[in-house]
Design an enzyme around this catalytic site. Structure first.
Site, short mmCIF file in Angstrom:
data_model
loop_
_atom_site.label_atom_id
_atom_site.label_comp_id
_atom_site.label_asym_id
_atom_site.label_seq_id
_atom_site.Cartn_x
_atom_site.Cartn_y
_atom_site.Cartn_z
N CYS A 51 0.86 -1.26 -0.06
CA CYS A 51 0.06 0.06 -0.24
C CYS A 51 0.84 1.29 0.05
O CYS A 51 1.94 1.11 -0.37
CB CYS A 51 -0.99 -0.07 1.08
SG CYS A 51 -0.32 0.05 2.66
N ARG B 35 -3.25 -0.39 5.57
CA ARG B 35 -3.93 -1.43 4.93
C ARG B 35 -3.07 -2.77 4.65
O ARG B 35 -3.60 -3.79 4.85
CB ARG B 35 -4.27 -1.01 3.34
CG ARG B 35 -5.35 0.19 3.40
CD ARG B 35 -5.64 0.51 2.11
NE ARG B 35 -4.61 1.58 1.87
CZ ARG B 35 -4.43 2.43 0.60
NH1 ARG B 35 -5.41 2.32 -0.22
NH2 ARG B 35 -3.33 2.94 0.46
N ASP C 271 -8.56 3.58 1.51
CA ASP C 271 -7.66 4.18 2.44
C ASP C 271 -8.18 4.68 3.67
O ASP C 271 -8.55 5.62 3.88
CB ASP C 271 -6.87 5.27 1.89
CG ASP C 271 -5.19 5.18 2.69
OD1 ASP C 271 -5.24 4.81 3.79
OD2 ASP C 271 -4.14 5.79 2.26
P1 4NP Z 1 -1.78 2.89 4.07
O1 4NP Z 1 -2.51 4.34 4.67
O2 4NP Z 1 -1.23 3.02 2.70
O3 4NP Z 1 -3.15 1.88 4.13
O4 4NP Z 1 -0.68 2.43 5.19
C1 4NP Z 1 -1.48 5.26 4.70
C2 4NP Z 1 -0.97 5.81 5.84
C3 4NP Z 1 -0.05 6.88 5.56
C4 4NP Z 1 -0.11 7.73 4.58
C5 4NP Z 1 -0.86 7.42 3.42
C6 4NP Z 1 -1.31 6.32 3.46
N1 4NP Z 1 0.70 8.94 4.62
O5 4NP Z 1 0.85 9.56 3.51
O6 4NP Z 1 1.34 9.26 5.53
#
Ligand code: 4NP
Length: 147
Positions: free
Chosen positions: A3, A9, A119
C-alpha cells in the site's frame, strides 16, 4: 502486499494471509511494504492492530518498510491494495517493474473491475472494520486459488 504507507492496509493483508496460510500448514512467506517513506520503521496503525487483534491476529511485530525493486525477485506474487499504489510502484522501480507479478488485491474477488481498498488513514477507527472484512475476503480467495 503493498500500500502507500505500510501502516494501515497492507499490514492487515500481511497479517490475515499469513494467519490463513499458517492455519492451513502452507509454507508461504507473506510480507508487506509501502511505496512512501513516511512511516518506515513504525508499527502498524493502532486501529489496524486493534481490528486484527479482535479477530485473533497479532500484527504488532510488523514494521513498515518501503517497497523495493528486489521484491520483484524475492516474491512470486505482489498484491497492490489500490490503483495509485501500482502507479507509485512503477515510479519507484522503473525498468524493474514486473507487471506479470503484480495484481490488484480486489481483482481476486472482483476480476477486471479495477477496484481499490479504501484508505482508512484519513478517517476514523470505524473505517478500519470494513477494510479488514474486504481484505479478509480477498485473502480467503487467494488461499483457495493458490493453496
Ligand atoms: P496505508 O495508509 O497506505 O494504508 O498505510 C496510509 C498511511 C499513511 C499515509 C498514506 C496512506 N501517509 O501519507 O502518511
Amino acid at each position: 502486499m503493498v500500500c502507500l504507507g505500510n501502516i494501515c492496509r497492507s499490514p492487515i493483508a500481511e497479517g490475515v494471509l499469513q494467519h490463513l496460510a499458517n492455519k492451513h500448514n502452507l509454507n508461504w512467506t507473506i510480507e508487506s511494504a509501502g511505496t512512501n517513506q513516511f512511516h518506515i520503521g513504525e508499527a502498524p496503525h493502532k486501529s489496524s492492530q486493534k481490528v486484527c487483534k479482535e479477530n485473533g491476529i497479532d500484527i504488532s511485530y510488523q514494521r513498515a518498510r518501503r517497497f523495493k525493486k528486489e521484491d520483484f525477485v524475492e516474491y512470486d506474487l505482489i498484491f497492490a491494495l489500490a490503483t495509485d499504489v501500482i502507479d507509485e510502484m512503477k515510479t519507484l522501480t522503473n525498468a524493474h517493474f514486473n507487471e506479470t507479478k503484480v495484481q490488484l488485491l480486489l481483482d481476486v474477488i472482483y476480476p477486471g473491475e479495477n477496484k481499490s481498498v479504501t484508505d482508512p488513514w484519513y478517517g476514523t477507527e470505524a473505517g478500519y472494520y470494513p477494510v479488514f472484512e474486504e481484505i479478509k475476503k480477498c485473502c480467503e480467495a487467494i488461499l483457495t486459488k493458490y493453496k
